[in-house]
Design an enzyme around this catalytic site. Sequence first.
Site, short mmCIF file in Angstrom:
data_model
loop_
_atom_site.label_atom_id
_atom_site.label_comp_id
_atom_site.label_asym_id
_atom_site.label_seq_id
_atom_site.Cartn_x
_atom_site.Cartn_y
_atom_site.Cartn_z
N GLU A 275 0.88 -1.18 0.00
CA GLU A 275 0.00 0.00 0.00
C GLU A 275 0.91 1.22 0.00
OE1 GLU A 275 -3.30 0.04 -0.12
OE2 GLU A 275 -3.65 -2.11 0.05
N CYS B 222 -2.22 9.42 2.43
CA CYS B 222 -1.72 8.79 1.19
C CYS B 222 -2.58 9.15 -0.01
CB CYS B 222 -1.65 7.28 1.36
SG CYS B 222 -3.23 6.57 1.85
P1 NAD Z 1 8.06 4.91 5.06
O1 NAD Z 1 8.07 4.09 3.81
O2 NAD Z 1 9.21 5.80 5.32
O3 NAD Z 1 7.95 3.96 6.35
C1 NAD Z 1 6.89 3.04 6.53
C2 NAD Z 1 7.34 1.94 7.46
O4 NAD Z 1 8.39 1.22 6.85
C3 NAD Z 1 7.86 2.39 8.83
O5 NAD Z 1 7.29 1.59 9.84
C4 NAD Z 1 9.35 2.11 8.74
O6 NAD Z 1 9.89 1.69 9.97
C5 NAD Z 1 9.42 0.97 7.77
N1 NAD Z 1 10.68 0.85 7.03
C6 NAD Z 1 11.58 1.84 6.76
N2 NAD Z 1 12.61 1.32 6.03
C7 NAD Z 1 12.34 0.00 5.87
C8 NAD Z 1 13.01 -1.07 5.19
N3 NAD Z 1 14.16 -0.89 4.55
N4 NAD Z 1 12.43 -2.29 5.20
C9 NAD Z 1 11.27 -2.50 5.83
N5 NAD Z 1 10.59 -1.53 6.48
C10 NAD Z 1 11.11 -0.29 6.48
O7 NAD Z 1 6.69 5.70 5.03
P2 NAD Z 1 6.15 6.78 6.06
O8 NAD Z 1 6.96 8.03 5.93
O9 NAD Z 1 5.99 6.18 7.40
O10 NAD Z 1 4.68 7.04 5.48
C11 NAD Z 1 4.42 7.90 4.43
C12 NAD Z 1 4.26 7.16 3.12
O11 NAD Z 1 3.30 6.13 3.27
C13 NAD Z 1 3.74 8.05 2.01
O12 NAD Z 1 4.42 7.73 0.83
C14 NAD Z 1 2.27 7.64 1.89
O13 NAD Z 1 1.68 7.88 0.64
C15 NAD Z 1 2.34 6.20 2.21
N6 NAD Z 1 1.06 5.72 2.71
C16 NAD Z 1 0.32 4.88 1.93
C17 NAD Z 1 -0.91 4.44 2.37
C18 NAD Z 1 -1.76 3.51 1.55
O14 NAD Z 1 -2.70 2.96 2.11
N7 NAD Z 1 -1.48 3.30 0.28
C19 NAD Z 1 -1.38 4.85 3.62
C20 NAD Z 1 -0.60 5.70 4.38
C21 NAD Z 1 0.62 6.12 3.92
#
Ligand code: NAD
Length: 481
Positions: free
Chosen positions: A225, A259
């Site tokens: 997602e 998002c």
């Molecule tokens: P992010 O990708 O920076 O982090 C998300 C999660 O991934 C965190 O828990 C983090 O600890 C983990 N993470 C970081 N590096 C990782 C790795 N190498 N391997 C595995 N996990 C890792 O995102 P964010 O800043 O927390 O959230 C914002 C983003 O999320 C935006 O791009 C937004 O559009 C997206 N988002 C999408 C949805 C959806 O339903 N499609 C919903 C909410 C947010």
Amino acid sequence: MKVQEFDPAVVGCGASALLDALEVQRAAFNADMVPTAAVRRERLGRLQAMVADNEPAILDAINADFGGRARQEMVLTELFVVLSAIRQQRRKLGRWMRPRRVATPLHMLPGSSQIMPQPLGVIGNIVPWNYPCQLALVPAAAALAAGNRVMIKPSELTPAFSRLLAQLAAKYFAPAELAVIEGGVEVSRDFAALPFDHLIFTGSTTVGRQVAVAAAHNLTPVTLELGGKSPAIIDESCDLAESAPRLAFGKLFNAGQTCVAPDYALVPRARVEEFVREVSAAAAAMYPQFAGNEQYTSIISERHHARLQQLVQDAEQQGARVVRLGGTGAGAAGERRMAPVLLLDVTPEMAVMREEIFGPLLPVVPYDTLQQAIAFINQRERPLALYWFGRERRNCTKVLHSTISGGVTINDALWHAAQENLPFGGVGASGTGAYHGEHGFLAFSKQKPIYRQARLNGFGLFRPPYGRVFDTLADFLKRHM
Ligand code: NAD
């Protein structure tokens, strides 16, 4: 390691402790591979109680993590949406888990066919910071309804909520049912490398790619997602007095940190000034001031605040016209409530038009023909959401048929994501797979196809030694079946 010895609230959990936690869940799953509907309902009942009994603590924790988040927005998205999803799963799981008969073609009669939904095992859920409770628990509810065990890794950017969730999970669930793993990015990385039976990741496209690679090593199926730049098209036939407040709401809810927030607006060139006027008025009507306004959410961290300021600066330096909707009041020192900014005369080279904004900035891209607006969208990665505002149905249909996006709301913003009977998920760079409602149940189930052979049947005719009868039969099937 015994089930009770595992502490789900370990901070900085190492890779081997994570694997132990997974083993605990897998062993418990193997001991009861198809929990009854009653068992699943009981688990969902505890999930519901975990949220309902602790509403003030949940809101306080998220508010602290954001440094100020609109309470009403939290009630809607972190409590109502979660409780309603749990209730729906609980109500419907009995029907969804029932094996379903499917038609058997004539040449395979009198055998019969069915599809049996079966739990997959242990589901991993990696959660971002922007809707920390919803994105941890809505997938968890679907996974539990489908009969699975769940491990959740909340975001390091919401430490207060992550701590609370770990404590609540330990209180309401055995670690073998639902476990919460706290920790930083390195823990998330180790978590993504675990051999889950299914992994759901919500977060950025960049990290989503890394998660997909980690999961591929285990051939773990993923639901991704992700995010991206979701366009809002203002049609020539649009009544801006009606649409601008809806668009502004979608953009400014959670201060743009959603998002599916409209990322930029495509506006008929002749109506750009009217658009700016109407959106400014709509924003002012909702938020008489931004600084210190408790109904307006803060930017999650200093780093994200600085990133957004930098996007504005970069655009301004490259010639964008900046319209600040901030009113006059300056925020208190350290406050991260960021007044909205409209950006005009943007170019594709500006950072604000290259990366997902995820904040209260709205670039306005003028267009001369609808075809041009569609081409602008199709030259970019597939967006998570698309919004169309207008009256002219033919134009709407044209946009629906000529663009591919995760989802669409017509004449409003965000709301398709809240309709729990619609599958929610991206496409291409904005994600893989979908959940919500029955689609969540299905995402975390194996749809096992079963063909039951009848005692008396004609299948012996297909066995060697092959001869004339086989040839005649094969020829008949080829031509007529
Ligand atoms: P992010 O990708 O920076 O982090 C998300 C999660 O991934 C965190 O828990 C983090 O600890 C983990 N993470 C970081 N590096 C990782 C790795 N190498 N391997 C595995 N996990 C890792 O995102 P964010 O800043 O927390 O959230 C914002 C983003 O999320 C935006 O791009 C937004 O559009 C997206 N988002 C999408 C949805 C959806 O339903 N499609 C919903 C909410 C947010």
